[in-house]
Design a protein around this motif. Structure first.
Motif, PDB file in Angstrom:
ATOM      1  N   LEU A1290       0.813  -1.217   0.000  1.00 15.25           N
ATOM      2  CA  LEU A1290       0.000   0.000   0.000  1.00 15.25           C
ATOM      3  C   LEU A1290       0.845   1.264   0.000  1.00 15.25           C
ATOM      4  CD1 LEU A1290      -2.880  -0.873   2.513  1.00 15.25           C
ATOM      5  CD2 LEU A1290      -2.868  -1.038   0.033  1.00 15.25           C
ATOM      6  N   GLU A1291       2.142   1.129   0.229  1.00 11.73           N
ATOM      7  CA  GLU A1291       3.002   2.300   0.328  1.00 11.73           C
ATOM      8  C   GLU A1291       3.665   2.672  -0.986  1.00 11.73           C
ATOM      9  OE1 GLU A1291       5.785   1.470   3.389  1.00 11.73           O
ATOM     10  OE2 GLU A1291       4.265   1.182   4.956  1.00 11.73           O
ATOM     11  N   ASP A1298      -5.963   2.562  -8.709  1.00 13.17           N
ATOM     12  CA  ASP A1298      -5.554   1.561  -9.694  1.00 13.17           C
ATOM     13  C   ASP A1298      -5.093   0.292  -8.987  1.00 13.17           C
ATOM     14  OD1 ASP A1298      -6.105   3.345 -11.699  1.00 13.17           O
ATOM     15  OD2 ASP A1298      -4.034   4.067 -11.854  1.00 13.17           O
ATOM     16  N   LEU A1299      -4.414   0.473  -7.881  1.00 15.69           N
ATOM     17  CA  LEU A1299      -3.890  -0.652  -7.116  1.00 15.69           C
ATOM     18  C   LEU A1299      -5.028  -1.520  -6.570  1.00 15.69           C
ATOM     19  CD1 LEU A1299      -0.996  -1.543  -6.111  1.00 15.69           C
ATOM     20  CD2 LEU A1299      -1.584  -0.437  -3.954  1.00 15.69           C
ATOM     21  N   MET A1300      -6.156  -0.907  -6.255  1.00 11.94           N
ATOM     22  CA  MET A1300      -7.255  -1.601  -5.602  1.00 11.94           C
ATOM     23  C   MET A1300      -8.415  -1.919  -6.539  1.00 11.94           C
ATOM     24  SD  MET A1300      -7.195   0.666  -2.113  1.00 11.94           S
ATOM     25  CE  MET A1300      -5.610   1.082  -1.383  1.00 11.94           C
ATOM     26  N   ASP A1301      -8.218  -1.679  -7.806  1.00 15.61           N
ATOM     27  CA  ASP A1301      -9.266  -1.969  -8.797  1.00 15.61           C
ATOM     28  C   ASP A1301      -9.118  -3.411  -9.262  1.00 15.61           C
ATOM     29  OD1 ASP A1301     -11.067  -2.104 -10.833  1.00 15.61           O
ATOM     30  OD2 ASP A1301     -10.291  -0.407 -11.966  1.00 15.61           O
ATOM     31  N   ASN A1310      -2.533  -7.793 -14.500  1.00 11.39           N
ATOM     32  CA  ASN A1310      -1.644  -6.991 -13.670  1.00 11.39           C
ATOM     33  C   ASN A1310      -1.965  -7.312 -12.213  1.00 11.39           C
ATOM     34  OD1 ASN A1310       0.140  -5.092 -12.738  1.00 11.39           O
ATOM     35  ND2 ASN A1310      -1.237  -3.347 -13.096  1.00 11.39           N
ATOM     36  N   GLU A1311      -1.485  -8.467 -11.745  1.00  6.08           N
ATOM     37  CA  GLU A1311      -1.904  -9.013 -10.466  1.00  6.08           C
ATOM     38  C   GLU A1311      -1.553  -8.090  -9.308  1.00  6.08           C
ATOM     39  OE1 GLU A1311      -2.713 -12.291 -12.991  1.00  6.08           O
ATOM     40  OE2 GLU A1311      -3.626 -11.384 -11.251  1.00  6.08           O
ATOM     41  N   CYS A1314      -3.491  -6.700  -3.112  1.00  7.48           N
ATOM     42  CA  CYS A1314      -4.495  -6.004  -2.311  1.00  7.48           C
ATOM     43  C   CYS A1314      -5.844  -5.976  -3.011  1.00  7.48           C
ATOM     44  CB  CYS A1314      -4.032  -4.581  -1.986  1.00  7.48           C
ATOM     45  SG  CYS A1314      -3.807  -3.531  -3.417  1.00  7.48           S
ATOM     46  N   SER A1315      -5.849  -5.896  -4.351  1.00  6.66           N
ATOM     47  CA  SER A1315      -7.129  -5.907  -5.066  1.00  6.66           C
ATOM     48  C   SER A1315      -7.796  -7.273  -4.950  1.00  6.66           C
ATOM     49  CB  SER A1315      -6.921  -5.534  -6.540  1.00  6.66           C
ATOM     50  OG  SER A1315      -6.224  -6.543  -7.239  1.00  6.66           O
ATOM     51  N   TYR A1316      -6.991  -8.342  -4.939  1.00  2.88           N
ATOM     52  CA  TYR A1316      -7.554  -9.683  -4.741  1.00  2.88           C
ATOM     53  C   TYR A1316      -8.147  -9.813  -3.338  1.00  2.88           C
ATOM     54  CZ  TYR A1316      -6.130 -11.944  -9.067  1.00  2.88           C
ATOM     55  OH  TYR A1316      -6.033 -12.319 -10.377  1.00  2.88           O
ATOM     56  N   LEU A1317      -7.453  -9.252  -2.357  1.00  2.17           N
ATOM     57  CA  LEU A1317      -7.970  -9.328  -0.988  1.00  2.17           C
ATOM     58  C   LEU A1317      -9.263  -8.527  -0.861  1.00  2.17           C
ATOM     59  CD1 LEU A1317      -7.658 -10.281   1.907  1.00  2.17           C
ATOM     60  CD2 LEU A1317      -6.262  -8.252   2.365  1.00  2.17           C
ATOM     61  N   ILE A1318      -9.324  -7.376  -1.505  1.00  2.67           N
ATOM     62  CA  ILE A1318     -10.556  -6.575  -1.478  1.00  2.67           C
ATOM     63  C   ILE A1318     -11.705  -7.357  -2.099  1.00  2.67           C
ATOM     64  CG2 ILE A1318     -11.673  -4.550  -2.495  1.00  2.67           C
ATOM     65  CD1 ILE A1318      -8.998  -3.070  -2.120  1.00  2.67           C
TER      66      ILE A1318
END
Length: 1452
Positions: A1290-1291, A1298-1301, A1310-1311, A1314-1318
């Motif tokens: 996250l840093e 984009d990171l969480m989409d 584009n694995e 954090c997006s998978y966890l969301i």
């Protein structure tokens, strides 16, 4: 193929074959540049020869088009590119006109963005050769290219980015003024003609090009023209400068898109830009968005970019409140709550009911027809469909979307039927495909939804006809006609013929044969489907005759032989018989059920098959029929026939009740009746009629039963209800439970057999309630009108079982905080009716709400020593009175109301001393009555425990047990199951508790009487009663070998007089089956004991009696509830968990396939030695386990053996898959955290090996499984969330949105972890019940808030909780307020910790979304403090939430 096409094909083959050969041996051929040059030279020479052969313009045009068509189909990128390069060579060498090639490419129907290789290569070729075309030709080509833009969806995902880039390059090349391909003015003209440009990819390019003409517009515009005025009478009327458009009164400017208003547009643009400027904070940007979205279409090019950019700025907010992959998440019918709002759809469009006008992803805005169709396909889905579409029987409303999906499902069933070999074989696991049951399910849906006017039958038939016109589905046409016959047979008499005439179109389409179809084999049930079309025709003709309507239509030639066959059998109907090898009776009933003259004879054959000959010459000594109608026969009957049959059976029951004879109901009649009650399409006469007719005080039948005192009929019907009926709606069961409690207080029911049956029925009803059904009790009208109706006024045991069931439901659903008020109301009512107490080890297992309630009561423990003295005193009185000749004092003293309930204690002492019971005791028992004897049983249980506990050194244990055994099996005073139930539910502590369970253990395992019955029953019987025709024969044989007797029979034997008691026949029950629910309770009580106490007794019980679970109606549910409720008790006892699971599963080894429940890995683990429990499954095990659930949720892919779910524990395969998976996971010899982390890793790590296109299905399956487990499992997800918050991921410096989409990162490969966890968290909480998800505010407050530091962490949490705000608002409003307060307080924390906030606007947009959609001013005062502590820029943006004036904003 023309000669021109042959020539071109020959050339193409030269290139394709050569290139294919090189590609095939690419790993073995060395590349050589000179060879490549030579090959290309050969192709070019061949191209010249080809063009020479096409020596005319027409041939050349045909040849180029064929060349393009073949090239478009080439999937090899290199071959496709080479072929187009040859065309480029031909154009550059003036062999072919460039315009001809470009037009051929653009006119090809294969130039589609989904054909990626050809699209990219072909448009690149156009860009390279368009310079050879004259400017008029370029303009024509530009028009066509503009149209191609519309092919690509504006909101397509990134997978089409390559195609968009190529098209962009073509536009950029044409628009490039330095290329001078055509006058730029003409390009502008085409742009303005096209009008609206919606695709974001070209917005900037188009806008920039148009803006480049502003100087030109300025040069040809009259300055201030709009303010210049003429002088009438002076200014020339012939002058064109004053002319206006006659329709709009606008200046008549040359060229479209007049630039003279540019100044006005610029001013207006500046106004918009100022208002839209977020830094100005003139009003919440959220309200601007709302107005923009309400306006809808924005066509003016000047504002397109401004409006688009502004709307796009809300995409991060929409992302934060959207559930990732929501459109692919599926519920499980019968498990997922129908009451929560997550599955609700718009009744008109079937779209998700999203709040706010945010720019949500397109997939969330589309109709969710796939979800609706999936639910429709599941058995027992009627209630869930109604809840999803907000359909109410009280409000008749047609649902077009429901009609459409029913039609789609019928088409799907037809397509599946085309490949099924035998759909209409006998119902059952071995002889019938899943599609057969799908047709049955669809017919039930059709009847229900049309009957309640949610769907229109004629419209559905017309829609079916329209869709079938484009398909060739001949094999399945008979199944379609069968479900139409089902509806038509029951409704054609009540509706006009016009509603059914659209069926005629189906005849024309589906039965075009010019020769009659052969008559099917009537010894197979498939004949009823094959002759369905003929039966429908007969019904239509009869309706037309009845309504005096002349249908000028001849019989379809294809059906002539079928109709002739039916008419011939109707005439020659003397030798009709009903059997599973002769379906003529069913055929005639189906065809002529609306013609009473013709229907009477075949129906009478059916009725006689279950009731016997009811004619005037009937011999009373004739025994009634024993064999019921088979399921294959019943499945072959239409709804109208089944309704007529069940109506006849109900009348026969009433007639027998009125006859006041002791003749019982015939076995065939009762079994057939029970089988008919499972058909939901005849619910009004089926289970609904059963409840209304038999158990409503105002009904005629119940009055007849009471007047006639037909207790045998009541006894039989109650047995049938609990041992034969499956999937009865909960409100019927709760209604019956209330009626039973009322009936138990009536003096006439105070008979030992009837009381036993009613108590057993009530026990089974309470234990059979699922956790979700228990929590739904307050919604049922009976509970609202009479809350105490669920409670027994006398039976402590039934009330205790109800409390245990409530405790289990609260624990399994995690709903303690949601149910406190009405649970407390029930508990208080129970205490008023029957003051009950609990052992301390039972209280420890209760949810806090129930445990705390009982801890406030100090129950006075009975003085056991005083009890013994009382028993001794009464026994001395008994012996003294026995020496007298007059027995009346004994009768009076021991049966007098108010006498201490000690008589069973006395009888046991008699057996200890004399090995016999004085016959007078039976008369006393008769006077005491069955109801009061329950109180004696409880005292007897206490006395037994005291006596056994005070044996010194184990003396006389065997004698005590023998006497107790004789009381049960020799004297028949009490039944084993009632005594064990009483013992198991007494509130003993410490040593007394262990003594109690020791007595239970000895009673069950030491004497042989009960074990012999169990082994004999298990050996000769099967639980699959619906497949049997001889259940009653086996039942009678068992009862002859082990007759079930009661004390009144001993009374009759001792006195030699006829007893006033009527022996009520047992049709379905026996002591083994009655013991099963008691065994469930006994095992639970053993599990509650402190660790180490009598740990081996459960093993012994399961070894000796576990085979009985073969007859458990809900074995998997029992395992699931046990492992779930006692998870804390069992977590350190892996051997016991394995033993319990193996005992239940192995009891079915002779009747179910090996893979019916558990995985092969766990079955292997079960076979290990008792002490061998060292097994830690790897990730592949969990992938396999979850994969089974995924496959089951996928249509028609279940890995589990198919079964008839009408008689199954679960209503559908998905519910079965979920529960067996949960049972296996909870039974693993590893901790809950290990299991839960492994389940999460199935996606978080295993996504690399899973199929990418259905990753959401895997997340959905994990969500379903985790939320069905106890809190110690699903709470591990919270730990993963906290870990991710502190992760370096996250840093990173990239945009966190984009990171969480998940959608874009997954589709573009584009694995992002954090997006998978969301997405996984969304899937879990989406499937969570309201009790589980309502813990979110506590999680945010206690776990998240202490660790949050950065803006990225806050945005991550917003992504986690945002999608569930709408659900909180609908189901638990207080939670949305609590979550909002926590978000503001966390925002205050990051505001203090971060020097710079980069994403203030999306965060503020989210907070305004929460305010306007959910909270309003409810939390205004709570959040005002946090807002005032924020930095000025944030205060300024959020000032409208607390109405802070601009001059009040803090100055840094």
């Amino acid at each position: 193929m023309s000669s021109t096409e042959v020539i071109v094909t020959r050339y193409l083959d030269l290139i394709i074959q050569s290139e294919t050969l090189e590609e095939s041996f690419a790993g073995f051929v060395l590349s050589w540049d000179q060879n490549e040059i030579h090959t290309i030279k050969t192709y070019e020479d061949s191209m010249k020869t080809l063009i020479h052969e096409l020596n005319s313009t027409d041939k050349l045009e045909i040849g180029v088009k064929h060349y393009i068509d073949v090239t478009a189909n080439i999937v090899s990128h290199k071959q496709n590119q080479t072929l187009l390069q040859m065309l480029e060579f031909a154009v550059n060498n003036n062999l072919i006109p460039g315009k001809l090639v470009c037009e051929a490419i653009l006119s090809s129907d294969k130039l589609h963005y989904k054909n990626e290789i050809f699209w990219c290569n072909a448009l690149s070729l156009i860009r390279r050769i368009i310079g050879t075309v004259d400017y008029k030709g370029v303009r024509d080509l530009l028009k066509i290219i503009f149209d191609k833009v519309n092919q690509i969806p504006a909101k397509g995902n990134v997978s089409v980015l390559k195609q968009l880039n190529v098209l962009y390059q073509v536009f950029d090349h044409i628009f490039d003024r330095s290329q001078c391909l055509l006058p730029a003015y003409l390009i502008l003209d085409e742009i303005q003609k096209k009008g609206k440009w919606t695709h974001w990819k070209f917005a900037k390019l188009i806008t920039s090009f148009v803006d480049s003409f502003r100087p030109t517009a300025q040069m040809v515009s009259t300055a201030g023209r709009s303010k210049l005025l003429p002088i009438v009478g002076h200014s020339s009327t012939l002058n064109n400068i004053w002319k206006l458009d006659p329709l709009t009164a606008k200046f008549q400017l040359r060229a479209k898109g007049n630039v003279s208003v540019l100044k006005q547009l610029n001013v207006l643009y500046q106004v918009f830009d100022h208002i839209f400027d977020r830094s100005q904070c003139l009003l919440p940007a959220y309200l601007i968005l709302d107005e923009i979205q309400k306006k809808g279409k924005w066509t003016h090019w000047k504002f397109a970019k401004l409006i688009t950019s502004f709307v796009d700025s809300f995409r991060p907010t929409a992302q934060m409140v959207s559930t990732a992959g929501r459109s692919k998440l599926l519920p499980i019918v019968g498990h997922s709550s129908t009451l929560n709002n997550i599955w609700k759809l718009d009744p008109l469009t079937a779209k998700f009911q999203l709040r706010g006008l945010l720019p949500y992803n397109k997939e969330l805005l589309e109709p969710q027809t796939g979800l609706l169709r999936y639910v429709l396909e599941q058995p027992c889905s009627r209630d869930m469909v109604s809840a999803m579409l907000s359909l109410s029987q009280k409000q008749k409303q047609r649902s077009v979307i429901l009609e459409e999906q029913l039609v789609e499902l019928i088409i799907t069933a037809m397509e599946r039927s085309e490949s099924d070999l035998d759909l209409s074989s006998e119902s059952g696991e071995q002889g019938c495909s899943p599609t057969f049951f799908l047709w049955q399910h669809l017919s039930s849906h059709l009847i229900y939804f049309v009957l309640f006017q949610f769907a229109s039958f004629p419209h559905m038939v017309l829609c079916l006809h329209e869709k079938l016109c484009t398909k060739n589905l001949r094999k399945s046409r008979e199944h379609l006609m069968w479900i139409l016959l089902q509806f038509l047979s029951g409704s054609i008499q009540k509706n006009p013929l016009l509603d059914f005439l659209p069926i005629m179109k189906l005849y024309d389409l589906l039965y075009p044969e010019k020769e009659p179809l052969p008559v099917p084999d009537v010894s197979k049930s498939s004949a009823t489907h094959a002759l369905a079309a003929a039966s429908v025709w007969i019904h239509l003709m009869k309706k037309a005759e009845t309504d005096s309507i002349s249908l000028q239509r001849p019989i379809p030639l294809a059906l002539k032989a079928h109709i002739d066959f039916l008419q011939e059998n109707l005439v020659n109907n003397t030798n009709l018989s009903i059997s599973s090898t002769d379906y003529r009776v069913a055929l005639l009933c189906n065809a002529y059920s609306t013609n009473q003259e013709c229907f009477a004879r075949p129906l009478s054959v059916l009725v006689e098959g279950v009731q016997g000959n009811r004619g005037p010459n009937q011999n009373p000594s004739n025994s009634p029929p024993m064999c019921p109608l088979s399921m294959s026969v019943l499945d072959s009957l239409t709804v109208h026939t089944k309704m007529s049959l069940i109506h006849s059976i109900a009348n026969q029951v009433m007639k027998l009740a009125q006859s006041k004879s002791n003749v019982g109901l015939g076995p065939a009649l009762v079994e057939t009746y029970s089988r008919l009650l499972i058909y939901t399409e005849i619910e009004s006469l089926g289970i609904k009629g059963f409840m209304s007719n038999y158990f409503v005080n105002s009904s005629q039948l119940l009055n007849t039963v009471w007047r006639s005192q037909a207790w045998g009929i009541l006894h039989t019907l109650l047995e049938m209800y609990i041992y034969r009926l499956h999937h009865i709606n909960a409100h019927y069961r709760i209604q019956l439970l209330g009626h039973l409690h009322s009936l138990s207080n009536v003096p006439q029911t105070n008979q030992v057999q009837l009381h036993l049956c009613m108590e057993n029925t009530a026990l089974k009803l309470i234990l059979g309630l699922s956790s979700a059904e228990v929590l739904s009790i307050p919604q049922y009208s009976r509970f609202q009108n009479e809350p105490k109706g669920l409670l027994s006024t006398e039976s402590e045991e039934l009330n205790k079982v109800l409390v245990l069931t409530l405790a289990r439901a609260i624990h399994v659903t995690g709903s303690e905080t949601l149910t406190a008020s009405w649970i407390k109301e029930i508990l208080q009512s129970i205490m008023q009716s029957t003051s009950i107490s609990w052992s301390s080890f039972t209280l420890q297992c209760f949810p806090n709400a129930i445990s705390e309630f009982y801890q406030q009561f100090t129950t006075q423990k009975e003085n056991k020593a005083q009890l013994k003295r009382s028993v001794e005193e009464e026994y001395r009185k008994w012996k003294s009175m026995s020496n007298e000749n007059d027995v009346s004092p004994q009768l009076k003293h021991f049966s007098l109301p108010g006498t201490p309930p000690l008589f069973l204690c006395l009888l046991w002492k008699m057996l200890l001393e004399n090995d016999r019971i004085n016959p007078i005791a039976y008369k006393i028992l008769d006077r005491i009555g069955a109801r009061a004897l329950s109180s004696h049983m409880r005292t007897f249980a206490d006395f037994l425990v005291y006596e056994f506990a005070n044996l010194v050194g184990g003396q006389h244990v065997n004698k005590f047990i023998d006497a107790l055994n004789d009381l049960i099996w020799k004297c028949h005073i009490i039944t084993l199951d009632r005594l064990l139930l009483c013992l198991a539910l007494r509130s003993f502590e410490g040593n007394e508790a262990q003594v109690c369970f020791f007595i239970i253990h000895m009673l069950l395992l030491r004497p042989s009487e009960f074990k012999n019955r169990v082994y004999e029953f298990v050996k000769d019987n099967t639980p699959e009663h619906w497949k049997q025709s001889n259940w009653h024969d086996k039942h009678l044989a068992f009862n002859r070998k082990f007759p079930e007797k009661f004390y009144f029979e001993c009374l009759q034997e001792s006195s030699g007089q006829n007893s006033q008691h009527q022996y009520l026949p047992f049709y379905f029950s026996n002591v083994c089956l009655r013991f099963l629910p008691v065994l469930d309770i006994i095992i639970h009580r053993f599990l509650e004991l402190p660790s180490g106490s009598m740990s081996n007794i459960v093993d012994q019980l399961l070894d000796q009696l576990g085979c009985l679970y073969k007859f458990h109606d809900k074995p998997i549910t029992y395992l699931y509830n046990t492992l779930h409720y006692y998870e804390t008790k069992l977590k350190d006892k892996p051997q016991l968990k394995r033993k319990l699971v193996s005992a239940v599963i192995n009891s079915f080894k002779d009747i179910k396939p090996r893979n019916w429940a558990l995985s092969e890995a766990y079955l292997t683990f079960m076979q290990r030695m008792n002490d061998d429990i060292d097994w830690t499954p790897g990730l592949e095990y969990y992938i396999h386990l979850i994969g089974r659930v995924v496959d089951t949720l996928s249509a028609n892919k279940s890995p589990f053996p198919h079964t008839d779910y009408r008689f199954n524990e679960f209503p559908n395969a998905s519910a079965h898959a979920l529960h067996v998976t949960c049972v296996e996971l909870m039974a693993l010899p590893v901790s809950a955290s290990v299991v839960a982390n492994s389940l999460l890793d199935v996606v978080l790590i295993g996504h690399k090996i899973l199929t990418r296109n259905n990753i959401e299905m895997w997340m959905n399956a994990i969500g379903l499984v985790l939320t069905a487990l106890s809190e110690s499992y699903w709470s591990v997800l919270n730990d993963r969330i906290l870990e991710m918050m502190q992760s370096p991921t996250l840093e990173c410096n990239s945009n966190p949105f984009d990171l969480m989409d998940f959608t874009n990162s997954h589709s573009s490969m584009n694995e992002m972890q954090c997006s998978y966890l969301i997405a996984l968290t969304h899937a879990v909480w989406h499937n969570a019940n309201v009790g589980q998800i309502s813990l979110m505010p506590q999680f945010l407050k206690e776990k998240v808030k202490p660790v949050i530091k950065s803006e990225e962490q806050f945005i991550f949490i917003c992504h986690i909780v945002g999608p569930f705000l709408q659900r909180f608002y609908a189901e638990r409003t207080r939670c949305v307020m609590d979550v909002t307060i926590e978000l503001y307080e966390m925002l205050e924390i990051i505001d203090k910790n971060c020097d710079q906030l980069l994403f203030m606007d999306p965060v503020c947009d989210l907070l305004y979304h929460i305010k306007y959609m959910f909270t309003g001013d409810t939390v205004k005062h709570e959040v005002e403090r946090s807002i005032k502590n924020l930095r000025p820029n944030l205060q300024k943006r959020l000032r409208f939430i607390t109405h802070i004036a601009i001059d009040e904003v803090s100055v840094p």
